[in-house]
Enzyme design. Structure first.
Site, PDB file in Angstrom:
ATOM      1  N   ARG A 164      -7.887 -32.928  24.791  1.00 17.52           N
ATOM      2  CA  ARG A 164      -7.055 -32.723  23.596  1.00 17.52           C
ATOM      3  C   ARG A 164      -5.920 -31.734  23.865  1.00 17.52           C
ATOM      4  NH1 ARG A 164      -9.953 -36.366  22.146  1.00 17.52           N
ATOM      5  NH2 ARG A 164     -10.567 -36.765  19.988  1.00 17.52           N
ATOM      6  N   SER A 238     -10.716 -35.385  13.355  1.00 12.24           N
ATOM      7  CA  SER A 238     -11.430 -34.172  13.771  1.00 12.24           C
ATOM      8  C   SER A 238     -10.554 -32.954  13.517  1.00 12.24           C
ATOM      9  CB  SER A 238     -11.725 -34.204  15.266  1.00 12.24           C
ATOM     10  OG  SER A 238     -12.409 -35.364  15.610  1.00 12.24           O
ATOM     11  N   GLU A 337      -8.175 -28.489  16.232  1.00  5.40           N
ATOM     12  CA  GLU A 337      -7.426 -29.493  16.982  1.00  5.40           C
ATOM     13  C   GLU A 337      -6.119 -29.786  16.234  1.00  5.40           C
ATOM     14  OE1 GLU A 337      -7.363 -34.060  17.257  1.00  5.40           O
ATOM     15  OE2 GLU A 337      -9.416 -33.421  17.634  1.00  5.40           O
TER      16      GLU A 337
END
Ligand code: EPU
Length: 341
Positions: A164, A238, A337
């Protein structure tokens, strides 16, 4: 080129947070992008390029210019018997690109089906799901330097893709606008169905994978069953990253966790152990909880949701409470994130 003032961004972020931009414009071509670089409203203000708005949380109004990316177009630029190079403009909806490839029988991004957002966001955070990540297929990224308007092509290595993560979130944060990406996909079968949840789904539903579309459809149905539809309930997928502990450096910590929580969920990832943030959050009792209009999704604890009318500050406050309680219980620090603006 039309520039709007005090523009309402509510429909442009999947959290559905009410926020405005001091200035707003959209680009439909690279020519328009080059025009933007010369606008005084652009030169003299903070800038934010927005794609699908699926990875941002507006915690306040944006005191600058928002540029909505509508650069469209997908083309096959090269192919041989085995492989295909595909170039997609960054404003294309990511899932439309996936559909384009699976319809052509190509292998490579079918596991990444239904990830919300635009193509431009994909290299930014090296999107990943169900055992695949963009890193596996990315060839290059076309971009423009925001300060100068100069074009620059990054090869995959230069993008420094990690979990990520990429150079565009780190060393070069805010410096480049991604205009297009090039992917290498396979015409030859390249089945990737090792990911536990995916494997279980295929077995349970007796699906025999014959082409990439079968995987794409399986992934879509898993995602639909777990992840909330942003058109129904605001969210950005997320909210946190999973936790990676080094088998070597964090050996003691891993031992301690397994000792204290023998039922802990974890995954072997080479030199690392991945602990799902969702598990940590659920263990702290957050799954399905609601604080004001902000909440933790009841089917996937990694997803924060807007139950209607939540402010960005409310979601942020909830995220901080979650981080604190996970830290107090497990001594592990969750990181978001999602980009907080
Ligand atoms: N789990 C729980 N509680 C939950 C959900 C999951 O304990 O409420 C545990 C279970 O042990 C489960 C494990 O977490 O086996 C993994 O769950 P899942 O397969 O749903 O994946 P994840 O690690 O929670 C990541 C990505 C998702 C991606 C899925 C599937 C991150 C931050 N998220 O989630 O990506 O769809 O894997 O591959 O890595 C996104 O980035 O927006 C996103 C949705």
């Amino acid at each position: 080129m039309k520039i709007e003032k005090n523009y309402n961004l509510t429909k442009l972020n999947t959290f559905g947070i009410k926020a405005t931009a001091k200035f707003f414009t959209e680009i439909n071509s690279e020519e328009e992008l080059r025009e933007v670089f010369n606008l005084p409203e652009f030169k003299n203000n903070q800038k934010l390029f927005l794609g699908g708005g699926s990875n941002v949380l507006f915690t306040k109004d944006f005191d600058g210019i928002v540029v909505l990316n509508k650069l469209k177009g997908i083309e096959i630029i090269e192919e041989n018997e085995k492989n295909v190079l595909i170039r997609s403009m960054s404003g294309v909806v990511w899932h439309d690109l996936v559909l384009f490839t699976v319809e052509k029988g190509l292998w490579g991004i079918e596991n990444l089906s239904f990830i919300p957002g635009s193509v431009g966001a994909a290299p930014m955070q090296n999107i990943g799901a169900y055992g695949a990540e963009l890193k596996d297929v990315l060839v290059s990224v076309e971009s423009y330097e925001i300060k100068t308007g100069n074009k620059r092509i990054f090869n995959a290595e230069e993008c420094e893709l990690g979990y990520r993560d990429s150079i565009f979130k780190n060393g070069l944060k805010g410096e480049y606008f991604i205009s297009a990406i090039v992917l290498a996909l396979s015409k030859v079968e390249k089945k990737n169905i090792e990911y536990r949840v995916l494997q279980e789904h295929l077995e349970k539903n007796k699906i025999e994978v014959k082409n990439s579309k079968d995987i794409s459809e399986a992934v879509m149905s898993i995602r639909k069953s777990k992840l909330p539809d942003p058109n129904v309930i605001g969210n950005a997928g997320s909210f946190f990253k999973n936790v990676f502990l080094s088998k070597e450096k964090d050996k003691e910590k891993i031992k301690e966790l397994v000792f204290n929580y023998p039922h802990i969920s974890y995954f072997d990832e080479g030199d690392f152990i991945k602990i799902p943030a969702a598990w940590l959050i659920e263990e702290c009792g957050w799954k399905g909880k609601k604080v004001n209009q902000a909440g933790v999704h009841d089917k996937q604890a990694l997803v924060l949701v807007n139950h209607g009318g939540a402010t960005g500050e409310e979601i942020k406050a909830l995220s901080e409470e979650v981080i604190t309680s996970v830290f107090e219980k497990f001594g592990l620090k969750l990181t978001p994130e999602v980009n907080l603006i």
